[in-house]
Each structure stands twice: as structure tokens, then as C-alpha cells.
Design an enzyme around this catalytic site. Structure first.
Site, PDB file in Angstrom:
ATOM      1  N   LYS A 282       6.907 -10.700  10.584  1.00 45.60           N
ATOM      2  CA  LYS A 282       5.555 -10.937  10.093  1.00 45.60           C
ATOM      3  C   LYS A 282       5.300 -12.447  10.133  1.00 45.60           C
ATOM      4  O   LYS A 282       6.131 -13.231   9.678  1.00 45.60           O
ATOM      5  CB  LYS A 282       5.434 -10.388   8.662  1.00 45.60           C
ATOM      6  CG  LYS A 282       4.040  -9.950   8.300  1.00 45.60           C
ATOM      7  CD  LYS A 282       4.012  -9.026   7.100  1.00 45.60           C
ATOM      8  CE  LYS A 282       2.578  -8.863   6.631  1.00 45.60           C
ATOM      9  NZ  LYS A 282       2.417  -7.826   5.625  1.00 45.60           N
ATOM     10  N   GLU A 367       0.130   6.612  -3.339  1.00 48.85           N
ATOM     11  CA  GLU A 367      -0.785   6.750  -4.472  1.00 48.85           C
ATOM     12  C   GLU A 367      -0.636   8.097  -5.161  1.00 48.85           C
ATOM     13  O   GLU A 367      -0.715   8.193  -6.394  1.00 48.85           O
ATOM     14  CB  GLU A 367      -2.232   6.555  -4.005  1.00 48.85           C
ATOM     15  CG  GLU A 367      -2.600   5.116  -3.640  1.00 48.85           C
ATOM     16  CD  GLU A 367      -2.148   4.676  -2.244  1.00 48.85           C
ATOM     17  OE1 GLU A 367      -1.659   5.550  -1.473  1.00 48.85           O
ATOM     18  OE2 GLU A 367      -2.266   3.492  -1.920  1.00 48.85           O
ATOM     19  N   ARG A 395      -6.981   8.701  -2.921  1.00 47.84           N
ATOM     20  CA  ARG A 395      -5.815   9.415  -2.374  1.00 47.84           C
ATOM     21  C   ARG A 395      -5.068  10.207  -3.435  1.00 47.84           C
ATOM     22  O   ARG A 395      -4.401  11.177  -3.115  1.00 47.84           O
ATOM     23  CB  ARG A 395      -4.829   8.399  -1.805  1.00 47.84           C
ATOM     24  CG  ARG A 395      -4.930   8.295  -0.406  1.00 47.84           C
ATOM     25  CD  ARG A 395      -3.804   8.527   0.463  1.00 47.84           C
ATOM     26  NE  ARG A 395      -4.412   8.382   1.771  1.00 47.84           N
ATOM     27  CZ  ARG A 395      -3.956   7.626   2.722  1.00 47.84           C
ATOM     28  NH1 ARG A 395      -2.829   6.997   2.567  1.00 47.84           N
ATOM     29  NH2 ARG A 395      -4.606   7.533   3.837  1.00 47.84           N
TER      30      ARG A 395
HETATM   31  C1  TPP Z   1      -3.666   4.027   1.193  1.00 52.19           C
HETATM   32  C2  TPP Z   1      -3.504   2.537   1.175  1.00 52.19           C
HETATM   33  N1  TPP Z   1      -2.835   1.947   0.161  1.00 52.19           N
HETATM   34  C3  TPP Z   1      -2.689   0.610   0.142  1.00 52.19           C
HETATM   35  C4  TPP Z   1      -3.210  -0.168   1.136  1.00 52.19           C
HETATM   36  C5  TPP Z   1      -3.116  -1.678   1.067  1.00 52.19           C
HETATM   37  N2  TPP Z   1      -2.295  -2.221   2.157  1.00 52.19           N
HETATM   38  C6  TPP Z   1      -2.815  -2.729   3.279  1.00 52.19           C
HETATM   39  S1  TPP Z   1      -1.675  -3.265   4.356  1.00 52.19           S
HETATM   40  C7  TPP Z   1      -0.432  -2.834   3.308  1.00 52.19           C
HETATM   41  C8  TPP Z   1       0.979  -3.084   3.714  1.00 52.19           C
HETATM   42  C9  TPP Z   1       1.294  -2.383   4.957  1.00 52.19           C
HETATM   43  O1  TPP Z   1       2.603  -2.667   5.323  1.00 52.19           O
HETATM   44  P1  TPP Z   1       3.069  -2.344   6.785  1.00 52.19           P
HETATM   45  O2  TPP Z   1       2.547  -1.026   7.200  1.00 52.19           O
HETATM   46  O3  TPP Z   1       4.530  -2.546   6.844  1.00 52.19           O
HETATM   47  O4  TPP Z   1       2.326  -3.428   7.667  1.00 52.19           O
HETATM   48  P2  TPP Z   1       2.615  -5.004   7.776  1.00 52.19           P
HETATM   49  O5  TPP Z   1       1.539  -5.676   6.987  1.00 52.19           O
HETATM   50  O6  TPP Z   1       3.976  -5.283   7.249  1.00 52.19           O
HETATM   51  O7  TPP Z   1       2.506  -5.275   9.222  1.00 52.19           O
HETATM   52  C10 TPP Z   1      -0.926  -2.283   2.126  1.00 52.19           C
HETATM   53  C11 TPP Z   1      -0.119  -1.841   0.994  1.00 52.19           C
HETATM   54  C12 TPP Z   1      -3.915   0.486   2.164  1.00 52.19           C
HETATM   55  N3  TPP Z   1      -4.497  -0.193   3.164  1.00 52.19           N
HETATM   56  N4  TPP Z   1      -4.029   1.820   2.163  1.00 52.19           N
END
Ligand code: TPP
Length: 616
Positions: A282, A367, A395
Site C-alpha cells: 500500500k 458489519e 449491511r
Molecule cells: C461494507 C463496507 N465496510 C467498510 C468500508 C470502509 N472501507 C473502505 S476501504 C476499507 C479497507 C479495505 O481494505 P482492502 O480491501 O484490503 O483494500 P486496501 O485499502 O488495503 O487496498 C474499508 C474498511 C466499506 N467501504 N464497505
């Protein structure tokens, strides 16, 4: 500073042109693309670190696939900025998240290359499977690829889709983009499993010799056979994904185009459900973001030559009020258990997680589980506080209805980002919580008009026996300093804030300051209703009998919201009085500056004035 140039990127206004390049040019494209992202996002803000990590993957996918005919489904979509740049939206990137600018996430309304509207996580595998099934049923020869992060992979939805996929007899490729981070550090057993795969010695050796192995791959079947044997036997015996019916390949270095391109190319030729596990970093290529991927996950504008983000001097937000309250409450309440579905930073629980690690539960992006977990805790004597964004509680809705409210369990929901959220747009607006909560028996619902009321409501909800919700908006409030002492509010009681005549504004939540300013010129009455449920019926009776008209105010869908509750009550109690409901209209509100967006739907001081005048 010298003006950056992008000689190759300048020629790539469609992926077709990318596909015509020699593959040895692709690493130059990656360098320019990365530089372009750094220079642009530092000037306009937005999701940053995740996109830097997907530069090579994005190039490889558009190079190999015939997009948009072939489908790429991004999960969440915050990592899709490089995709936007390579699909003809480079010059608009600086407008991302702004009013009328590019959408923060992929959106089919914006581009045919955005195959599915996203923003909420863990939908990519299910949506891609649906597309693969549709292609098969309709006899269309099309490749379908889902790209999902290790954070998003932690949600049940991803596994529900994986579980179903192998029985569908379709060809699809799932790429797990594993950077070991969610927004904060990824958590849970699955994350540990991924880490074990990466820490295996064999990964290091494949990484080093990967190019040779993969470049020599003669035919598809032989490739599949050899790599499979190699990886299965030595790296990931009995992998979880194999058990789910996917052909697992990996891990592969997701920044090494020479490894990525032949691997993906070959996997796209294979039949059935394919799973490619890539490792990325990242913030890749921008040292401060590699060092601090949490800080650089989403950024405001910053100086790209500085080694860290500017120190924030921002006003106290409602999230900060919650974070402080949580620490104060936990200091006197060992029964308190605070739950977050992967939103430690956004919900301002960093301090709490450090001070009260035993009472802190990050359940990953889950969630539904967050809500049911709270139910179990409540049954057996803890007092759970579920900190959750309004949009993400959607959700966990069945769990709220069935696991919490049906059993009248003692759980407090601290619902953040209620109302319009600004840059994150339609997928993230907290537009519906009052409507979807109000119809559930047993729960009480509070909406604070300022920061102090928020703190007191959280305290009230904590001590209330049964399900309680406090919903508060994104960002700062009026600037009042909350009282240190905490006092319980009387349940179901509002308060008259300004006594006027003829017209009464019944405000549910944080629009109260706008109501107060607008009311001055018209000598209108202003009521801070505080409770959406139970409604203060006595107060409504009193107002209805002493005024000519009522205007209800809320930053929630007008349909089924707090204003609807007032309408229902007035009608059913036979009180005939003119009512206007102000709130969010029956359409999705896009991204942009919150003040602009509210002005467009007349949900501000001017809009309230106009409504008062229309009644005069
Ligand atoms: C249902 C839901 N819960 C929480 C989020 C908030 N959120 C956006 S990106 C993220 C982290 C995602 O991590 P990852 O899939 O590993 O992607 P990275 O940012 O590490 O590339 C979260 C928790 C969301 N978008 N959707």
C-alpha cells in the site's frame, strides 16, 4: 518545481492504445502513472495509498483484457484511480470527489469501463460471478475478473460468493490484492493465514526466480500443471481457496509486471474458477505513504515533497466527541465493549483501542457479525457499543432486527456519518437510517443538535436498558464544548429552543442551527426534538394546537423518516395542520462539497426560509 511530463501516458487515452504497446514499455507507463497519481491527488485529495499499490495490476489487466467488453470488477473501488486514468479520465482526475467531478468510486454512469457501482466492500466476487453466469447463459465469450483486497476478503459476502461459484460452471478469475492492510492493520485468522503464505520461504524463491519460471511457460495446460504442482505442493498445501473450488495460484509479486503479465495471461485461458493471490504494498513508490499507509489511505491536499502529512488543526468532529465519550465511559464501566467493523480511524477509536485494548473489538469488515456479536455480548452481561457508519449499518440490518431488537437486547449503536457525507458520495451517504430504524420495535433513536447533546445522548443510550441509537453527522458541529459531566436525558422528550408563533420548525438533529437562524426573521418557533423514537407526542400536541403550520427538518430521506413519524402521529390523532417535511429527496445524492449538495436540495438555511415563506 519542474513541471512533470507524461510522454507515454499522454498517448494513452484508451486501453486499446495501451494494448498496442510493446510489453517492455509497460514499466515506463507504471512509473508515469504513479507519478501522475502522486502529483494529482496531492493537489486535490482523495483515496491515495491503495491506488499506488494497484498501478501494475491495473496496467496488466487492461493490457491483457479486451476492456470494456471483458469485465473488471473492483472491490470497494478506492484503489481504482489508476483504472480511471487509463480509461480516458486522466484529465478529470483532479476533480474526483468534488461537486460535479469524477465519482470517488467506479460508477457505470461515468464510464463503460466501470462495470459495477461500488463503494461498499466485498461485492466484487458476487457481482463478477453474476456477470460470468450472464455471459454463459447468453452465449457471450467474455472474461470476467474480480479484484478484491485482503481487507474486503474478510467479509462474509466474499465467501458466500466463493462458496457458490464453483457450482456455477463458469470461467472467472478472482485476484486477491494482498497488502496486509485494511484501512488500519488487517485483523483476524484469515489475515494471519495470508501472512503465513507470504512468510513461507518458497515465496521468496519464487519471487526471485519467478520471471524465469513464468517466461518459459510453454503452453497453457503445461503451465497450469507445473505452476499448480509447484505452488500447491510447496507453498499452500490444502489451501482454503482450493477447498472452495478455486484453482489457487500464488503468491505473486504484484509489482513485478514480468511476473504478473504471463501469470494473468495464462490464468485467463484456464477453465473454471481461478484465484490469483498477489502481494502488493500500500502506498508503493511514495515513501511517506509506504511508511504510513493508514495516514495516506485517504488524504486532503498535501505537499508531495514533504516527508509526512500536514498536522491537522481541524475543528472537533462528532466522531471526536464519540471517541472521547467512549474513553470517559469505559473508565467507569468495565462492562463496556466497543465494536468496530474495521473503522477504527474513521470512528475515532484509536485512543480507545490503546487505552482499553481488552474492551476493544475490531471485527474486520463484517458489519453483520459486528451486530450479532454485540447481541451475544449483551445476552451474557456486557454492554456493547457498536460504532458504525449509517451506510454500513445497512449491511447489518437483519441482525439489528432479528438479533438485537427482537430480543430487546441492551446494545448502544453509535451511528456516524448520518446524512450527506460529501466526497464519498452516494454509496456512503447516511440517508436512510432514521427510516430503517424507526419501523423496528423496541429501539429508541436519538439525533443530537450539537456536540454536547451528542455526548449526553450517548450517555443516555448507554444507560437505557434495551437497544438505543444515537445518529450524528460527519464533521464538525456548532463548536460548543461538551460538558464534562454526563447527564441522562429524559427519554422521548424534546425541548423548545425558540418560542415564536404561527410556524413551528421541528428539528431532528444537526440542522437545528440553520433552523434557528432562519426562524429569526419570521418569528418562528424552533423545537429540538431530540428523539425520533419515541416521539414527544405531548410536545407535538402543544405545538400543533398553538401554530398554523409545522415544518419538520432532518438530514435523512423524507420517505419514512422523522417527518413521516410526525405526519403519522398528527393524522392518526386527528390533528389537521399544514405540514411540510424537509429532508433528503427520493434520489441518490452524489458526491461533492456538502454545502453545495445541501444547497441543491434546499436543505439549508435558505431552503428553510423558502419553505417558511411558501407557508406565509
Ligand atoms: C461494507 C463496507 N465496510 C467498510 C468500508 C470502509 N472501507 C473502505 S476501504 C476499507 C479497507 C479495505 O481494505 P482492502 O480491501 O484490503 O483494500 P486496501 O485499502 O488495503 O487496498 C474499508 C474498511 C466499506 N467501504 N464497505
Amino acid at each position: 518545481m519542474e513541471q512533470a511530463t507524461y510522454p507515454l501516458l499522454d498517448t494513452l487515452d484508451t486501453p486499446d492504445k495501451l494494448r498496442r504497446l510493446d510489453s517492455d514499455k509497460l514499466s515506463e507507463v507504471a512509473d508515469e502513472l504513479r507519478q501522475y497519481l502522486i502529483n494529482t491527488i496531492s493537489q486535490c485529495g482523495g483515496h491515495f495509498a491503495a491506488g499506488l499499490g494497484t498501478v501494475e495490476l491495473t496496467i496488466a489487466l487492461h493490457y491483457l483484457l479486451n476492456t470494456p467488453e471483458d469485465r473488471i470488477v473492483w472491490d470497494v473501488g478506492h484503489q481504482a484511480y489508476p483504472h480511471k486514468v487509463l480509461t480516458g479520465r486522466r484529465h478529470e482526475l483532479s476533480s474526483i470527489r468534488q461537486t460535479d467531478g469524477l465519482s470517488p468510486f467506479p460508477d457505470p454512469k461515468e464510464s463503460p469501463y466501470d462495470t459495477f457501482a461500488v463503494g461498499h466492500s466485498s461485492t466484487s466476487i458476487g457481482a463478477a460471478l453474476g456477470m460470468a453466469v450472464a455471459a454463459k447463459q447468453r452465449g457471450i465469450d467474455r472474461k470476467v475478473v474480480a479484484v478484491i483486497g485482503d481487507g474486503a476478503m474478510s467479509a462474509g459476502m466474499a465467501f458466500e460468493a466463493m462458496n457458490h461459484a464453483s457450482s456455477c460452471d463458469v470461467d472467472m478469475l478472482v485476484i486477491l490484492n494482498d497488502n496486509e492492510m485494511s484501512i488500519s492493520e488487517n485483523v483476524g485468522a484469515l489475515n494471519n493465514y495470508f501472512a503465513r503464505i507470504f512468510s513461507g520461504k518458497t515465496y521468496a524463491s519464487i519471487k526471485g526466480g519467478g520471471k524465469k519460471v513464468l517466461n518459459k511457460m510453454p503452453g497453457v495446460s503445461e503451465f497450469a500443471h507445473r505452476v499448480e504442482e509447484h505452488l500447491k505442493g510447496m507453498v499452500v498445501p490444502g489451501t482454503l481457496f482450493e477447498e472452495l473450488g478455486f484453482n489457487y495460484i500464488g503468491p505473486v509479486d504484484g509489482h513485478d509486471l514480468d511476473a504478473l503479465i504471463p501469470t494473468i495471461d495464462n490464468m485467463l485461458q484456464l477453465k473454471g474458477c481461478q484465484f490469483l493471490h498477489i502481494g502488493t504494498r500500500k502506498g508503493k513508490g511514495y515513501a511517506p505513504a509506504e511508511e504510513d499507509p493508514i495516514g495516506y489511505h485517504g488524504v486532503a491536499t498535501f505537499d508531495p515533497t514533504a516527508s509526512s502529512l500536514p498536522k491537522k488543526v481541524a475543528a472537533v468532529t462528532y466522531s471526536n466527541i464519540f471517541g472521547q465519550w467512549l474513553c470517559d465511559m469505559a473508565a467507569e464501566e468495565p462492562r463496556l465493549a466497543a465494536i468496530t467493523p474495521a473503522m477504527r480511524e474513521g470512528s475515532d477509536m484509536v485512543a480507545f483501542s490503546r487505552q482499553f485494548p481488552e474492551q476493544y473489538f475490531d471485527v474486520a469488515i463484517a458489519e453483520q457479525h459486528a451486530v450479532t456479536l454485540a447481541g451475544g455480548m449483551a445476552i451474557d452481561g456486557l454492554k456493547p457499543v457498536v460504532a458504525i457508519y449509517s451506510t454500513f449499518l445497512q449491511r447489518g440490518y437483519d441482525q439489528l432486527v432479528h438479533d438485537i431488537c427482537l430480543q430487546n437486547l441492551d446494545v448502544l449503536f453509535a451511528i456516524d456519518r448520518a446524512g450527506i457525507v460529501g466526497g464519498d458520495g452516494a454509496t456512503h451517504n447516511g440517508a436512510f437510517d432514521l427510516s430503517y430504524l424507526r419501523c423496528i420495535p423496541n429501539i429508541i433513536i436519538m439525533a443530537p443538535s450539537d456536540e454536547n447533546e451528542c455526548r449526553q445522548m450517548l450517555y443516555t443510550g448507554y444507560h437505557y436498558v434495551g437497544p438505543a441509537a444515537v445518529r450524528y453527522p460527519r464533521g464538525a458541529g456548532t463548536g460548543v464544548t461538551p460538558d464534562k459531566t454526563m447527564t441522562q436525558l429524559e427519554i422521548g422528550k424534546g425541548r423548545i429552543v425558540r418560542q415564536g408563533e404561527k410556524i413551528a420548525l421541528l428539528s431532528f438533529g444537526h440542522l437545528l442551527p440553520d433552523a434557528l437562524v432562519a426562524a429569526e426573521d419570521y418569528n418562528a418557533t424552533v423545537v429540538d426534538m431530540r428523539f425520533v423514537k419515541p416521539l414527544d407526542k405531548e410536545l407535538i400536541d402543544q405545538i400543533a394546537s398553538s401554530h398554523d403550520a409545522i415544518i419538520t427538518l432532518e438530514e435523512n430521506s423524507i420517505h419514512g423518516g422523522a417527518g413521516s413519524a410526525v405526519n403519522e402521529y398528527l393524522l392518526n390523532s386527528g390533528q389537521l395542520i399544514t405540514v411540510r417535511n424537509m429532508g433528503l429527496p427520493d434520489r441518490y445524492i452524489e458526491h461533492g462539497n456538502s454545502l453545495d449538495l445541501k444547497a441543491r436540495i434546499d436543505l439549508n438555511e435558505q431552503g428553510i426560509r423558502a419553505t417558511i415563506e411558501s407557508l406565509a
